[in-house]
Write a protein that holds these residues in place. Structure first.
Motif, PDB file in Angstrom:
ATOM      1  N   LEU A  31       0.832  -1.212   0.000  1.00  7.74           N
ATOM      2  CA  LEU A  31       0.000   0.000   0.000  1.00  7.74           C
ATOM      3  C   LEU A  31       0.863   1.258   0.000  1.00  7.74           C
ATOM      4  CD1 LEU A  31      -2.777  -1.033   2.566  1.00  7.74           C
ATOM      5  CD2 LEU A  31      -2.989  -0.886   0.085  1.00  7.74           C
ATOM      6  N   ARG A  32       1.984   1.244   0.729  1.00  9.66           N
ATOM      7  CA  ARG A  32       2.875   2.403   0.713  1.00  9.66           C
ATOM      8  C   ARG A  32       3.473   2.606  -0.675  1.00  9.66           C
ATOM      9  NH1 ARG A  32       5.075  -0.429   5.147  1.00  9.66           N
ATOM     10  NH2 ARG A  32       4.040   0.109   7.120  1.00  9.66           N
ATOM     11  N   ASP A  33       3.872   1.502  -1.308  1.00  8.90           N
ATOM     12  CA  ASP A  33       4.423   1.609  -2.666  1.00  8.90           C
ATOM     13  C   ASP A  33       3.372   2.166  -3.631  1.00  8.90           C
ATOM     14  OD1 ASP A  33       6.744   0.556  -1.638  1.00  8.90           O
ATOM     15  OD2 ASP A  33       6.342  -1.487  -2.362  1.00  8.90           O
ATOM     16  N   GLU A  34       2.122   1.717  -3.464  1.00  9.68           N
ATOM     17  CA  GLU A  34       1.073   2.192  -4.356  1.00  9.68           C
ATOM     18  C   GLU A  34       0.804   3.679  -4.136  1.00  9.68           C
ATOM     19  OE1 GLU A  34      -3.501   0.965  -5.654  1.00  9.68           O
ATOM     20  OE2 GLU A  34      -2.346  -0.243  -4.217  1.00  9.68           O
ATOM     21  N   ARG A  35       0.839   4.121  -2.880  1.00 10.70           N
ATOM     22  CA  ARG A  35       0.641   5.557  -2.618  1.00 10.70           C
ATOM     23  C   ARG A  35       1.790   6.380  -3.186  1.00 10.70           C
ATOM     24  NH1 ARG A  35       0.095   7.461   3.517  1.00 10.70           N
ATOM     25  NH2 ARG A  35       2.199   6.576   3.520  1.00 10.70           N
ATOM     26  N   HIS A  36       3.011   5.872  -3.082  1.00  8.34           N
ATOM     27  CA  HIS A  36       4.158   6.573  -3.661  1.00  8.34           C
ATOM     28  C   HIS A  36       4.020   6.681  -5.174  1.00  8.34           C
ATOM     29  CE1 HIS A  36       8.301   7.909  -4.151  1.00  8.34           C
ATOM     30  NE2 HIS A  36       8.457   6.985  -5.080  1.00  8.34           N
ATOM     31  N   GLU A  37       3.552   5.611  -5.808  1.00  9.35           N
ATOM     32  CA  GLU A  37       3.372   5.637  -7.261  1.00  9.35           C
ATOM     33  C   GLU A  37       2.282   6.623  -7.657  1.00  9.35           C
ATOM     34  OE1 GLU A  37       3.806   4.828 -11.276  1.00  9.35           O
ATOM     35  OE2 GLU A  37       5.129   4.462  -9.555  1.00  9.35           O
ATOM     36  N   LEU A  38       1.205   6.693  -6.861  1.00  8.64           N
ATOM     37  CA  LEU A  38       0.144   7.655  -7.153  1.00  8.64           C
ATOM     38  C   LEU A  38       0.649   9.085  -7.027  1.00  8.64           C
ATOM     39  CD1 LEU A  38      -2.888   5.990  -5.331  1.00  8.64           C
ATOM     40  CD2 LEU A  38      -2.561   6.207  -7.797  1.00  8.64           C
ATOM     41  N   ASN A  39       1.486   9.368  -6.042  1.00 13.11           N
ATOM     42  CA  ASN A  39       2.053  10.709  -5.896  1.00 13.11           C
ATOM     43  C   ASN A  39       2.954  11.060  -7.078  1.00 13.11           C
ATOM     44  OD1 ASN A  39       0.755  11.017  -3.433  1.00 13.11           O
ATOM     45  ND2 ASN A  39       2.517  10.291  -2.248  1.00 13.11           N
ATOM     46  N   ARG A  40       3.702  10.074  -7.551  1.00 10.55           N
ATOM     47  CA  ARG A  40       4.568  10.322  -8.714  1.00 10.55           C
ATOM     48  C   ARG A  40       3.730  10.606  -9.959  1.00 10.55           C
ATOM     49  NH1 ARG A  40       6.408   8.170 -13.087  1.00 10.55           N
ATOM     50  NH2 ARG A  40       5.005   6.390 -12.846  1.00 10.55           N
ATOM     51  N   ARG A  41       2.656   9.834 -10.137  1.00 14.59           N
ATOM     52  CA  ARG A  41       1.781  10.054 -11.289  1.00 14.59           C
ATOM     53  C   ARG A  41       1.100  11.408 -11.224  1.00 14.59           C
ATOM     54  NH1 ARG A  41      -2.282   5.366 -11.175  1.00 14.59           N
ATOM     55  NH2 ARG A  41      -3.345   6.873 -12.525  1.00 14.59           N
ATOM     56  N   TRP A  42       0.750  11.846  -9.983  1.00 14.82           N
ATOM     57  CA  TRP A  42       0.045  13.124  -9.842  1.00 14.82           C
ATOM     58  C   TRP A  42       0.909  14.285 -10.321  1.00 14.82           C
ATOM     59  CZ3 TRP A  42       0.245  17.877  -7.553  1.00 14.82           C
ATOM     60  CH2 TRP A  42      -0.964  18.557  -7.398  1.00 14.82           C
ATOM     61  N   ASN A  43       2.230  14.186 -10.073  1.00 18.17           N
ATOM     62  CA  ASN A  43       3.128  15.286 -10.449  1.00 18.17           C
ATOM     63  C   ASN A  43       3.235  15.466 -11.950  1.00 18.17           C
ATOM     64  OD1 ASN A  43       3.721  15.882  -7.745  1.00 18.17           O
ATOM     65  ND2 ASN A  43       5.361  14.349  -7.681  1.00 18.17           N
ATOM     66  N   ILE A  44       3.027  14.391 -12.712  1.00 21.61           N
ATOM     67  CA  ILE A  44       3.182  14.488 -14.167  1.00 21.61           C
ATOM     68  C   ILE A  44       1.837  14.339 -14.887  1.00 21.61           C
ATOM     69  CG2 ILE A  44       5.536  13.599 -14.075  1.00 21.61           C
ATOM     70  CD1 ILE A  44       4.487  10.868 -14.894  1.00 21.61           C
ATOM     71  N   ALA A  45       0.738  14.231 -14.115  1.00 23.65           N
ATOM     72  CA  ALA A  45      -0.578  14.015 -14.733  1.00 23.65           C
ATOM     73  C   ALA A  45      -1.165  15.330 -15.223  1.00 23.65           C
ATOM     74  CB  ALA A  45      -1.522  13.361 -13.724  1.00 23.65           C
ATOM     75  N   GLN A  46      -2.108  15.207 -16.152  1.00 26.60           N
ATOM     76  CA  GLN A  46      -2.863  16.353 -16.622  1.00 26.60           C
ATOM     77  C   GLN A  46      -3.847  16.788 -15.531  1.00 26.60           C
ATOM     78  OE1 GLN A  46      -2.310  17.922 -19.480  1.00 26.60           O
ATOM     79  NE2 GLN A  46      -0.675  16.471 -20.059  1.00 26.60           N
TER      80      GLN A  46
END
Length: 229
Positions: free
Chosen positions: A189-204
């Motif tokens: 779950l921590r890894d998934e939250r980290h990945e979501l934060n990374r995606r948010w920075n480059i998302a539209q």
């Protein structure tokens, strides 16, 4: 003469008991007539009677007794109101493996479903062969194709080879899944939250609302299942 005196004394005492309750003195007259009869009264004797007067304190009623006020009812002390805490058990997480060896996580133990035809398991589906005519066929278990010939009537002159498609028999199968230990679940779950934060920075901007919703779900699960705020 003694008995009448006692009666008169008793009557006098009763009279005094029922007299007015005002405080003060009262005069009692003891009267003896010519025949020696004794009478007690609160007025002077008659003419010709021997009189003896005595002054006494007028009896008074005692002051009314004060009725004590009822004691206030003791308040029951229940202490602080109980607090009820509802504990939700941790939600399980499963790791599933596809036939190609790809790994993924699932909230259920069933995994992804797929359709597998029967010929893949070595069970051919052959057309039925008739008596005087009809169809006869053989099947390649690896390709699933059925080859054969059609015979009409009893003559062999009309026989010709044909290709008959395999009958689509099969079954649904699920990928194999195994439940992860709780410590591993929290790490995933921590890894998934980290990945979501990374995606948010480059998302539209239009994609960030969906990422925020997924992140809130991960945060709530980490707080309930892993004790993280």
């Amino acid at each position: 003469m003694i008995r009448p005196c006692r009666l008169l004394l008793s009557a006098l005492l009763a009279l005094l008991a029922t007299a007015s309750v005002h405080a003060g003195e009262v005069t009692i007259y003891r009267c003896t007539d010519a025949k020696g009869q004794l009478a007690l009264r609160d007025t002077p004797c008659r003419a010709g009677e021997k009189q003896e007067a005595r002054t006494m304190v007028r009896p008074t009623d005692p002051p009314p007794r004060a009725i004590p006020a009822p004691a206030p009812a003791a308040k029951e002390s229940y202490g602080p109101a109980p607090r009820y805490v509802v504990v939700t058990p941790p939600q399980p997480l499963y790791e599933c493996i596809t036939p190609d060896g790809e790994r993924y996580t699932s909230d259920t133990s069933e995994g992804h479903v797929r359709w597998e035809e029967s010929w893949m398991f070595g069970y051919p589906a052959l057309p039925r062969r008739g008596g005087g005519g009809g169809v006869s066929a053989t099947m390649d278990a690896r390709s699933g194709n059925v080859s054969g010939s059609v015979r009409i009537g009893d003559s062999n002159h009309f026989r010709r080879p044909v290709l008959v498609p395999a009958i689509p028999y099969g079954q649904y199968l699920y990928d194999e899944c195994n439940r992860l230990p709780q410590a591993e679940v929290c790490g995933r779950l921590r890894d998934e939250r980290h990945e979501l934060n990374r995606r948010w920075n480059i998302a539209q901007p239009s994609e960030r609302a969906d990422i925020d919703r997924e992140t809130r779900g991960i945060d709530a699960r980490l707080a309930n299942d892993c004790g993280e705020s």
